[in-house]
Structures are given as C-alpha cells and as structure tokens.
Design a protein around this motif. Structure first.
Motif, short mmCIF file in Angstrom:
data_model
loop_
_atom_site.label_atom_id
_atom_site.label_comp_id
_atom_site.label_asym_id
_atom_site.label_seq_id
_atom_site.Cartn_x
_atom_site.Cartn_y
_atom_site.Cartn_z
N GLU A 190 2.32 8.93 -2.22
CA GLU A 190 1.14 9.20 -3.16
C GLU A 190 1.63 9.83 -4.45
N THR A 191 2.27 10.96 -4.45
CA THR A 191 2.74 11.58 -5.62
C THR A 191 3.46 10.67 -6.42
N THR B 85 0.98 -1.05 0.03
CA THR B 85 -0.04 -0.17 0.06
C THR B 85 0.82 1.25 -0.09
N VAL B 86 0.29 2.31 -0.33
CA VAL B 86 0.88 3.70 -0.29
C VAL B 86 1.55 3.71 1.07
N THR B 87 0.94 3.60 2.41
CA THR B 87 1.39 3.64 3.62
C THR B 87 2.55 2.77 3.86
N ARG C 211 3.51 10.27 3.85
CA ARG C 211 2.69 9.47 2.75
C ARG C 211 2.33 10.33 1.77
N GLU D 244 1.61 7.88 -8.09
CA GLU D 244 1.06 8.21 -9.22
C GLU D 244 1.85 8.42 -10.51
#
Length: 377
Positions: free
Chosen positions: A46-47, A30-32, A42, A50
């Motif tokens: 996320e960036t 996961t992103v976390t 975080r 993406e």
C-alpha cells in the motif's frame, strides 16, 4: 523513484522495484495481488503504491463495465506507460530513422531524415543529436526528459558502444560512439550493432516472436547476419558475429543474374544490387519468365550460403530481411526447398514483416531494456 539513505531505504527501494515490476507485468492489479507477486506485506505494498501514484509511475483504474459487485470494490492499478518515453534510432549512410515510444513499447512517432555518405563523423554526430532532440520535442519533452535512447549502427560494435571497425561510414572506425553521443545527449544512451538489433526486433515484434534460435539474413546492397541464441542476440568473441566481411567478387556472385536481367531490360538505368533484385521481383510477379529465372538464381545463391550457417547452428527459423524481404515467396519458397534437401533439420524460412524498420524497432527495444534495468535493478 525517491532516493533515501540507510539500510531501511535500500530495502524500500528493493520493495518499490519489485512492486513496479509486478505492476508492469500484470498490466492491472489490486494492492493484494501486487503484495503477493512481490512477496511483501500488504501494508508495505500500500505504501509503495501510494508513492508510485504520487511520482507518476502508476495510475488507478476504473471498474470494467458490468463487473460491479456488492460491497466496496478493491482499487485496481496499472503501470503508467506515459510516465516516460524512449527514442530508437538507426544510423545509415543515406538516412537516419527514428521511432519514439512510451514505456509499454507503443510506437508514437516514426521520422526519417536524409544524410550523405560522405559526411564526416562530426557532421553525422551533430545530425544525430539534432534529430534526437527534434523527436523528443514531438514526444512532448526534451532530451533530458527521455528515459533512454537506443542507437543502431553498422560495423563491429563492442559492449561499451565503441565502433571497432566500419567499412560503411567515414571516420566511424575507432569511434567511441556511445561515449560521444552520451556527451551530446543528456539521457541514457546505448549503442549496438544494427544486425543484432534487427534480430532482436524480429524476436520482440516481428515474425520470430516465440522463437529462441534464429538466423536473420540481411540482404540488399550489403550482406550481414544477426544470430539469436537462447532468445538473445549473439555477440561473438570479438563482437563481430554476423559480419560477413568482403564477399568474393563483391555481391556479383550472388546478385549477378538479377543485375544482368535489369541491365538487359533497361540498359540505360543504373541500379544497385538491391534495386536490381526489387526490379526483378516486380517483373516476375507480372509474369516475366526471364525475371522469374533471375530471381530463382538469386534464391539459389542465398540458399547455398545459408547452408553453411544453418547446418552447424541448427536454428528454428531463418528470416530474410533487408530490401530482399520484399521478394516474399519468390525467395522464401526456393530457399526453403533447398534447405529441406540438404539440411538434417531444415528451419522454417520466412520473409521479415518489419522490412527496413527492423533495425530502428530493435533500437527502441534496446532503449526499453535499458529502462527496465534502470527501474528494476
């Protein structure tokens, strides 16, 4: 990955490499989890994710069956191994052998083509270039689209991919092989000695996985060694580690008994030392006692030579590779018994499971290691 300028973009590239490294290591995350592994916030993770999705380096995963929980599940991502491909190639006197793989190391193709020992260097280079191009096409790309190409060749090869000396291939001595192939192949190219690649392959995908100190004995129509020290192939002061040079009386002293046996059984059949050994292996398995005695003598000669390496080097394992790996227990057991008698710490003796493919598998790993350097540094 996207290139920018300035200090901020440099930090962004560092964060991107860290996230990509964490994603590849985790397989699914996961992103976390990626933020925690890469030591970034975080929002930063996320960036970056993406961007990796947009550029094809990552992909989103679906839920595993039976794992649905109440509430909105966290998105999970994985490294997209099909984002790039590598080709590994071994160059021999009689054939070229290539394998193509995705960035996870999954082998997608294996191809061989015959060449001739008397080929000039220029002819051999042209054939290598054509063959790599054909393999790239089968992988659905062209040579410009390959992430890296790893090449294994006989001879003393320095860190720049220059063949310092070769007694096998005409015109190979003094050839800057890496530079020549880089000029012809529009992809990152690395060149390494074949025995170092063979022991690298055994450590990666072969019988020496998890071992740090290994002797790889290539035995067949020539004799050579690959040494693994602290998990890394050993080059030596002059990049000549493992090159055994000219053997006294050629290979006769080692292979004499199996050659004599093969000649006695089929006097009209001319065989190379390696072919004579394989003939004796087959007959010994069928119960021929003369063949068994000849193979036992071959094992004794190999064991005596190995003692001079095993005692000072103190390896965990000795891998018998090349065509003699087909001898299996016929060779391994007597060599093991001999080392048990004369060595302070006898290593485990095993036959290679990769056989003749060890060099090309090592070339694939060489190419993948280069991709890691390009992606993560």
């Amino acid at each position: 990955m996207r290139q920018q300028s300035g200090d901020a973009s440099f930090l962004r590239r560092l964060n991107t490499a860290a996230i990509l490294r964490a994603l590849r290591a985790a397989q699914v995350a996961t992103v976390t989890e990626l933020a925690r592994a890469a030591l970034v916030s975080r929002p930063t993770a996320e960036t970056v994710v993406e961007d990796l999705l947009a550029e094809g380096w990552a992909e989103e995963c679906g839920e595993e069956p039976g794992e649905r929980q109440r509430g909105r599940p966290a998105k999970r991502f994985r490294f997209r191994a099909s984002a790039g491909h590598v080709v590994g190639l071994s160059i021999g006197g009689y054939r070229l052998h290539a394998m193509g793989a995705d960035l996870s190391g999954q082998i997608l193709l294996s191809r061989k083509t015959r060449v001739h020992p008397e080929m000039s260097a220029e002819e051999r280079l042209s054939e290598v270039t054509r063959f790599v191009d054909a393999c790239a096409g089968e992988l659905g790309t062209d040579t410009r689209g390959l992430a890296s190409v790893g090449i294994g060749t006989t001879g003393v090869v320095d860190e720049e991919g220059r063949v310092i000396k070769s007694t096998v291939l005409p015109g190979w001595t003094g050839l800057h092989l890496q530079a020549e192939l880089s000029r012809r192949i529009p992809a990152p190219v690395l060149v390494e000695n074949d025995m170092r690649l063979a022991v690298l392959a055994e450590h990666w995908r072969g019988i020496a996985v998890g071992r740090s100190h290994v002797v790889y004995l290539f035995a067949g129509n020539r004799m050579a060694l690959g040494l693994l020290i602290n998990g890394q192939p050993y080059r030596g002061a002059h990049a000549a580690s493992g090159e055994l040079g000219e053997q006294p009386n050629g290979l006769w002293q080692i292979f004499g008994r199996v050659i004599d046996y093969a000649m006695a059984v089929e006097p009209g059949e001319l065989r190379s030392p390696g072919q004579a050994a394989e003939f004796a292996f087959a007959r010994a398995v069928e119960g021929d006692q003369r063949a068994a005695k000849a193979v036992e003598a071959l094992a004794g000669s190999l064991a005596e030579g190995l003692v001079t390496v095993v005692n000072p080097f103190d390896p965990e394992m000795v891998v018998i590779g090349g065509s003699l790996s087909r001898g299996g227990a016929l060779l391994v057991d007597p060599i093991q018994d001999h080392l048990q008698r004369v060595c302070l710490y006898a290593p485990e003796v095993v036959a290679s499971q990769l056989g003749a493919e060890s060099i090309v598998v090592g070339a694939v790993k060489l190419a993948l290691n280069n991709v890691d350097t390009l992606l993560f540094s």
